[in-house]
Scaffold this motif. Structure first.
Motif, short mmCIF file in Angstrom:
data_model
loop_
_atom_site.label_atom_id
_atom_site.label_comp_id
_atom_site.label_asym_id
_atom_site.label_seq_id
_atom_site.Cartn_x
_atom_site.Cartn_y
_atom_site.Cartn_z
N VAL A 8 17.84 -9.26 -26.78
CA VAL A 8 18.65 -9.46 -25.59
C VAL A 8 20.10 -9.54 -26.07
N ARG A 9 20.97 -8.83 -25.41
CA ARG A 9 22.39 -8.88 -25.77
C ARG A 9 22.90 -10.31 -25.53
N ARG A 10 23.48 -10.91 -26.56
CA ARG A 10 23.96 -12.30 -26.46
C ARG A 10 25.08 -12.45 -25.45
N ARG A 11 26.07 -11.61 -25.56
CA ARG A 11 27.19 -11.65 -24.62
C ARG A 11 26.97 -10.59 -23.56
N PRO A 12 27.14 -10.95 -22.32
CA PRO A 12 26.90 -9.97 -21.25
C PRO A 12 27.95 -8.87 -21.25
N THR A 13 27.56 -7.70 -20.78
CA THR A 13 28.53 -6.64 -20.54
C THR A 13 29.38 -7.11 -19.35
N TYR A 14 30.49 -6.44 -19.09
CA TYR A 14 31.34 -6.87 -17.98
C TYR A 14 30.58 -6.87 -16.65
N PRO A 15 29.85 -5.78 -16.31
CA PRO A 15 29.11 -5.82 -15.04
C PRO A 15 28.06 -6.94 -15.00
N GLN A 16 27.45 -7.26 -16.13
CA GLN A 16 26.51 -8.38 -16.17
C GLN A 16 27.24 -9.71 -16.02
N ALA A 17 28.43 -9.81 -16.59
CA ALA A 17 29.19 -11.06 -16.54
C ALA A 17 29.63 -11.41 -15.13
N VAL A 18 29.94 -10.40 -14.33
CA VAL A 18 30.36 -10.66 -12.96
C VAL A 18 29.18 -10.55 -11.99
N ALA A 19 27.97 -10.53 -12.54
CA ALA A 19 26.72 -10.54 -11.77
C ALA A 19 26.55 -9.32 -10.86
N VAL A 20 27.10 -8.17 -11.30
CA VAL A 20 26.93 -6.94 -10.55
C VAL A 20 25.69 -6.19 -11.04
N SER A 21 25.44 -6.23 -12.33
CA SER A 21 24.25 -5.58 -12.87
C SER A 21 23.35 -6.63 -13.51
N PRO A 22 22.05 -6.37 -13.55
CA PRO A 22 21.10 -7.37 -14.03
C PRO A 22 21.01 -7.43 -15.56
N LEU A 23 20.33 -8.45 -16.01
CA LEU A 23 20.05 -8.63 -17.43
C LEU A 23 19.09 -7.54 -17.89
N SER A 24 19.29 -7.05 -19.10
CA SER A 24 18.36 -6.08 -19.67
C SER A 24 18.11 -6.44 -21.12
N PHE A 25 17.00 -5.94 -21.64
CA PHE A 25 16.71 -6.13 -23.06
C PHE A 25 16.07 -4.87 -23.59
N ALA A 26 16.12 -4.70 -24.92
CA ALA A 26 15.61 -3.49 -25.56
C ALA A 26 14.45 -3.83 -26.47
N VAL A 27 13.51 -2.88 -26.58
CA VAL A 27 12.33 -3.05 -27.42
C VAL A 27 12.10 -1.75 -28.19
N GLU A 28 11.67 -1.86 -29.44
CA GLU A 28 11.27 -0.71 -30.23
C GLU A 28 10.19 -1.13 -31.20
N ARG A 29 9.49 -0.16 -31.77
CA ARG A 29 8.52 -0.49 -32.81
C ARG A 29 9.29 -1.00 -34.01
N ALA A 30 8.72 -1.98 -34.69
CA ALA A 30 9.42 -2.57 -35.84
C ALA A 30 9.49 -1.61 -37.01
N GLU A 31 8.46 -0.79 -37.18
CA GLU A 31 8.45 0.16 -38.28
C GLU A 31 8.41 1.57 -37.74
#
Length: 113
Positions: A22-45
């Motif tokens: 999860v991105r620690r610091r929000p993007t600007y649109p996330q910071a002003v609550a215009v866009s939602p929280l997102s997180f990224a996933v990938e295979r570890a190997e």
């Protein structure tokens, strides 16, 4: 596209190890609550497609102070990975990022167990 290892966490789902972040610091649109929280996933190997999951709530560090933030916990990450696999995400194959909108129903399922 790969995730930065620093700040990421490992999770094993159905015998496969994934890295999520999860991105620690929000993007600007996330910071002003215009866009939602997102997180990224990938295979570890290995290299493959990245999953971008968009939560129904805002980033917990938004500047507006809305109370609609939903924490991203390992049980939600596991449920999202399973749902994305069902919908065609192939983390073992290179390709464009796979997007998945997380519904409040998924969050409710994981928080009740």
């Amino acid at each position: 596209m790969t995730l930065v290892k620093r700040g990421s966490r490992l999770i094993t789902v159905d015998g496969v190890v994934y890295r999520w972040r999860v991105r620690r610091r929000p993007t600007y649109p996330q910071a002003v609550a215009v866009s939602p929280l997102s997180f990224a996933v990938e295979r570890a190997e290995g290299r493959g497609s990245v999953l971008i999951a968009t939560m129904p709530g805002t980033h917990p560090s938004n500047w507006v102070g809305t109370g609609s933030a939903i924490p991203v916990v390992p049980s939600i990450v596991a449920a999202v990975i399973r749902r994305a696999r069902e919908q065609g995400w192939r983390p073992d194959r290179p390709g464009p990022a796979f997007s998945l909108a997380v519904s409040r129903a998924i969050w409710a399922e994981t928080s009740s167990t």
